[in-house]
Design a protein around this motif. Structure first.
Motif, PDB file in Angstrom:
ATOM      1  N   TYR A   1     -85.817  15.493 -20.631  1.00  0.00           N
ATOM      2  CA  TYR A   1     -85.037  16.655 -20.209  1.00  0.00           C
ATOM      3  C   TYR A   1     -84.270  17.138 -21.434  1.00  0.00           C
ATOM      4  O   TYR A   1     -83.228  16.596 -21.799  1.00  0.00           O
ATOM      5  CB  TYR A   1     -84.101  16.267 -19.051  1.00  0.00           C
ATOM      6  CG  TYR A   1     -83.205  17.389 -18.576  1.00  0.00           C
ATOM      7  CD1 TYR A   1     -83.671  18.691 -18.466  1.00  0.00           C
ATOM      8  CD2 TYR A   1     -81.877  17.137 -18.235  1.00  0.00           C
ATOM      9  CE1 TYR A   1     -82.847  19.716 -18.035  1.00  0.00           C
ATOM     10  CE2 TYR A   1     -81.042  18.150 -17.791  1.00  0.00           C
ATOM     11  CZ  TYR A   1     -81.531  19.434 -17.699  1.00  0.00           C
ATOM     12  OH  TYR A   1     -80.700  20.449 -17.278  1.00  0.00           O
ATOM     13  N   THR A   2     -84.825  18.141 -22.101  1.00  0.00           N
ATOM     14  CA  THR A   2     -84.245  18.653 -23.349  1.00  0.00           C
ATOM     15  C   THR A   2     -82.904  19.324 -23.080  1.00  0.00           C
ATOM     16  O   THR A   2     -82.776  20.078 -22.113  1.00  0.00           O
ATOM     17  CB  THR A   2     -85.225  19.652 -23.992  1.00  0.00           C
ATOM     18  OG1 THR A   2     -86.459  18.982 -24.248  1.00  0.00           O
ATOM     19  CG2 THR A   2     -84.673  20.220 -25.282  1.00  0.00           C
ATOM     20  N   PRO A   3     -81.902  19.084 -23.928  1.00  0.00           N
ATOM     21  CA  PRO A   3     -80.599  19.714 -23.705  1.00  0.00           C
ATOM     22  C   PRO A   3     -80.686  21.238 -23.676  1.00  0.00           C
ATOM     23  O   PRO A   3     -81.412  21.846 -24.467  1.00  0.00           O
ATOM     24  CB  PRO A   3     -79.761  19.261 -24.908  1.00  0.00           C
ATOM     25  CG  PRO A   3     -80.433  18.024 -25.404  1.00  0.00           C
ATOM     26  CD  PRO A   3     -81.887  18.178 -25.091  1.00  0.00           C
ATOM     27  N   ASN A   4     -79.940  21.831 -22.772  1.00  0.00           N
ATOM     28  CA  ASN A   4     -79.842  23.289 -22.659  1.00  0.00           C
ATOM     29  C   ASN A   4     -78.819  23.791 -23.683  1.00  0.00           C
ATOM     30  O   ASN A   4     -77.758  23.195 -23.839  1.00  0.00           O
ATOM     31  CB  ASN A   4     -79.389  23.629 -21.234  1.00  0.00           C
ATOM     32  CG  ASN A   4     -79.454  25.112 -20.932  1.00  0.00           C
ATOM     33  OD1 ASN A   4     -78.924  25.934 -21.658  1.00  0.00           O
ATOM     34  ND2 ASN A   4     -80.106  25.446 -19.833  1.00  0.00           N
ATOM     35  N   SER A   5     -79.165  24.874 -24.362  1.00  0.00           N
ATOM     36  CA  SER A   5     -78.234  25.416 -25.372  1.00  0.00           C
ATOM     37  C   SER A   5     -76.996  26.075 -24.759  1.00  0.00           C
ATOM     38  O   SER A   5     -76.021  26.344 -25.464  1.00  0.00           O
ATOM     39  CB  SER A   5     -78.966  26.407 -26.273  1.00  0.00           C
ATOM     40  OG  SER A   5     -79.997  25.758 -26.976  1.00  0.00           O
ATOM     41  N   GLN A   6     -77.048  26.353 -23.476  1.00  0.00           N
ATOM     42  CA  GLN A   6     -75.909  26.821 -22.679  1.00  0.00           C
ATOM     43  C   GLN A   6     -75.457  28.259 -22.987  1.00  0.00           C
ATOM     44  O   GLN A   6     -75.909  28.885 -23.942  1.00  0.00           O
ATOM     45  CB  GLN A   6     -74.738  25.830 -22.775  1.00  0.00           C
ATOM     46  CG  GLN A   6     -75.114  24.462 -22.190  1.00  0.00           C
ATOM     47  CD  GLN A   6     -73.961  23.489 -22.125  1.00  0.00           C
ATOM     48  OE1 GLN A   6     -72.905  23.690 -22.724  1.00  0.00           O
ATOM     49  NE2 GLN A   6     -74.164  22.410 -21.387  1.00  0.00           N
TER      50      GLN A   6
ATOM     51  N   LYS B   1     -73.381  27.664 -26.885  1.00  0.00           N
ATOM     52  CA  LYS B   1     -72.383  26.751 -27.439  1.00  0.00           C
ATOM     53  C   LYS B   1     -72.932  25.368 -27.753  1.00  0.00           C
ATOM     54  O   LYS B   1     -72.302  24.592 -28.460  1.00  0.00           O
ATOM     55  CB  LYS B   1     -71.134  26.670 -26.551  1.00  0.00           C
ATOM     56  CG  LYS B   1     -71.328  26.327 -25.097  1.00  0.00           C
ATOM     57  CD  LYS B   1     -69.960  26.322 -24.396  1.00  0.00           C
ATOM     58  CE  LYS B   1     -70.067  26.010 -22.920  1.00  0.00           C
ATOM     59  NZ  LYS B   1     -70.424  27.208 -22.133  1.00  0.00           N
ATOM     60  N   ARG B   2     -74.150  25.056 -27.266  1.00  0.00           N
ATOM     61  CA  ARG B   2     -74.754  23.760 -27.603  1.00  0.00           C
ATOM     62  C   ARG B   2     -75.992  23.908 -28.476  1.00  0.00           C
ATOM     63  O   ARG B   2     -76.764  22.960 -28.631  1.00  0.00           O
ATOM     64  CB  ARG B   2     -75.144  23.024 -26.320  1.00  0.00           C
ATOM     65  CG  ARG B   2     -74.185  21.882 -25.988  1.00  0.00           C
ATOM     66  CD  ARG B   2     -74.756  20.895 -24.988  1.00  0.00           C
ATOM     67  NE  ARG B   2     -74.456  19.528 -25.375  1.00  0.00           N
ATOM     68  CZ  ARG B   2     -74.915  18.464 -24.739  1.00  0.00           C
ATOM     69  NH1 ARG B   2     -75.697  18.588 -23.705  1.00  0.00           N
ATOM     70  NH2 ARG B   2     -74.590  17.261 -25.155  1.00  0.00           N
ATOM     71  N   LEU B   3     -76.187  25.082 -29.036  1.00  0.00           N
ATOM     72  CA  LEU B   3     -77.392  25.307 -29.829  1.00  0.00           C
ATOM     73  C   LEU B   3     -77.446  24.390 -31.052  1.00  0.00           C
ATOM     74  O   LEU B   3     -78.501  23.833 -31.367  1.00  0.00           O
ATOM     75  CB  LEU B   3     -77.499  26.778 -30.265  1.00  0.00           C
ATOM     76  CG  LEU B   3     -78.751  27.155 -31.062  1.00  0.00           C
ATOM     77  CD1 LEU B   3     -80.020  26.922 -30.248  1.00  0.00           C
ATOM     78  CD2 LEU B   3     -78.689  28.603 -31.534  1.00  0.00           C
ATOM     79  N   ALA B   4     -76.333  24.216 -31.728  1.00  0.00           N
ATOM     80  CA  ALA B   4     -76.315  23.363 -32.926  1.00  0.00           C
ATOM     81  C   ALA B   4     -76.694  21.926 -32.547  1.00  0.00           C
ATOM     82  O   ALA B   4     -77.498  21.282 -33.237  1.00  0.00           O
ATOM     83  CB  ALA B   4     -74.945  23.399 -33.589  1.00  0.00           C
ATOM     84  N   TYR B   5     -76.119  21.439 -31.439  1.00  0.00           N
ATOM     85  CA  TYR B   5     -76.481  20.097 -30.973  1.00  0.00           C
ATOM     86  C   TYR B   5     -77.969  20.042 -30.603  1.00  0.00           C
ATOM     87  O   TYR B   5     -78.677  19.087 -30.933  1.00  0.00           O
ATOM     88  CB  TYR B   5     -75.627  19.668 -29.771  1.00  0.00           C
ATOM     89  CG  TYR B   5     -76.124  18.372 -29.168  1.00  0.00           C
ATOM     90  CD1 TYR B   5     -75.981  17.170 -29.851  1.00  0.00           C
ATOM     91  CD2 TYR B   5     -76.804  18.362 -27.948  1.00  0.00           C
ATOM     92  CE1 TYR B   5     -76.481  15.989 -29.341  1.00  0.00           C
ATOM     93  CE2 TYR B   5     -77.318  17.183 -27.436  1.00  0.00           C
ATOM     94  CZ  TYR B   5     -77.147  15.997 -28.129  1.00  0.00           C
ATOM     95  OH  TYR B   5     -77.661  14.832 -27.626  1.00  0.00           O
ATOM     96  N   ARG B   6     -78.425  21.073 -29.935  1.00  0.00           N
ATOM     97  CA  ARG B   6     -79.839  21.139 -29.524  1.00  0.00           C
ATOM     98  C   ARG B   6     -80.765  21.009 -30.737  1.00  0.00           C
ATOM     99  O   ARG B   6     -81.795  20.332 -30.681  1.00  0.00           O
ATOM    100  CB  ARG B   6     -80.069  22.461 -28.784  1.00  0.00           C
ATOM    101  CG  ARG B   6     -81.496  22.947 -28.643  1.00  0.00           C
ATOM    102  CD  ARG B   6     -82.257  22.221 -27.547  1.00  0.00           C
ATOM    103  NE  ARG B   6     -83.584  22.814 -27.380  1.00  0.00           N
ATOM    104  CZ  ARG B   6     -83.930  23.647 -26.401  1.00  0.00           C
ATOM    105  NH1 ARG B   6     -83.056  23.987 -25.469  1.00  0.00           N
ATOM    106  NH2 ARG B   6     -85.157  24.128 -26.324  1.00  0.00           N
ATOM    107  N   MET B   7     -80.412  21.656 -31.831  1.00  0.00           N
ATOM    108  CA  MET B   7     -81.231  21.588 -33.046  1.00  0.00           C
ATOM    109  C   MET B   7     -81.294  20.146 -33.576  1.00  0.00           C
ATOM    110  O   MET B   7     -82.353  19.669 -34.003  1.00  0.00           O
ATOM    111  CB  MET B   7     -80.677  22.525 -34.126  1.00  0.00           C
ATOM    112  CG  MET B   7     -80.739  24.020 -33.759  1.00  0.00           C
ATOM    113  SD  MET B   7     -82.431  24.679 -33.583  1.00  0.00           S
ATOM    114  CE  MET B   7     -82.609  24.766 -31.801  1.00  0.00           C
TER     115      MET B   7
END
Length: 251
Positions: free
Chosen positions: A106-111, A115-121
């Motif tokens: 379950y890949t993290p959602n960038s929200q 706000k979570r795009l950097a973490y997602r990368m």
């Protein structure tokens, strides 16, 4: 033939009230993977005769979580990807079988507002590195909600969503890298021109209008692609804002 199904149930307890058990039994899959179970241990007693059950729970209650149910007992099972900062949300289970690994993710959602795009990368790089490590041992099948519509064909309103989570340039580029590194999108390989979605917002009657996104995938190692007999997206199955996806593998 091995039949595998993956489904983001968006809360398993809610999905149980909307026909999960009936679908599970009718599907009769060899391996059945779930994402977004939104459970803690002991919050559900799921009777699945003939299946081994494996669960990975998020530390945060009512959030994320994955499960994997299999008729054949795996050689080994791993929870997470072995990196503490990525393993608190219950996002990955890996089951090892004689011929391959099966991974539910379950890949993290960038929200909202990304706000979570950097973490997602960071997650994307770590997860791909984990998959390539597995692949050094044997081929890999990974499935689940990857939280990205890979191309404009995989989303109803491409232009309107270019700055939105799940269709940013950055997320699509990471998906392209997964393919460059040797993983094959089973559905798109077999159906290069078919427009089918696997997720619809609960708002704006999106499902009735079929204004959807294809976010759910079965990806296979290059060495397995000739064994892919079929890939299906079960848009007719309700019970979640996602529908199940299927991989049929000749083994």
């Amino acid at each position: 033939m091995k039949k595998m199904i993956s489904w983001n149930v968006n809360g398993l307890r809610a999905c149980m009230k909307k026909g999960f058990q009936e679908y599970f039994e009718a599907a009769d899959a060899d391996i059945f993977c779930l994402q977004e179970t939104k459970l803690q241990e002991g919050q559900i007693d799921l009777e699945l005769p003939g299946y081994h059950q494996y669960w990975n729970y998020a530390e945060k209650k009512g959030y994320s979580g994955t499960a994997l149910f299999t008729k054949e007992e795996p050689i080994s099972v791993r929870h997470g990807i072995g990196i503490e900062e990525h393993d608190t949300e219950g996002r990955v289970i890996t089951a090892e079988f004689p011929e391959y690994f099966v991974v539910t993710v379950y890949t993290p959602n960038s929200q909202d507002e990304l706000k979570r795009l950097a973490y997602r990368m960071e997650w994307e790089d770590a997860f791909l590195s984990y998959l390539k490590g597995l692949e050094q041992e044997k081929p890999v099948i990974f499935c689940g909600d990857l939280n990205v519509a890979a191309t404009e064909m995989d989303i109803k309103n491409a232009k309107a969503n270019e700055k939105n989570a799940g269709f940013t340039k950055e997320e699509r580029e990471k998906f392209a890298v997964i393919k460059e590194k040797g993983f094959v999108d089973s559905f798109r390989m077999l159906y290069p021109d078919t427009v089918t979605y696997s997720w619809w917002s609960y708002r704006f009657q999106a499902r009735q209008r079929n204004a959807g996104w294809r976010l759910d995938y079965f990806m296979v190692s290059e060495s397995l692609k000739d064994a892919v007999a079929d890939a299906k997206i079960h848009t007719e199955i309700l019970g979640s804002d996602h529908c199940p996806v299927e991989l049929d593998l000749e083994v």
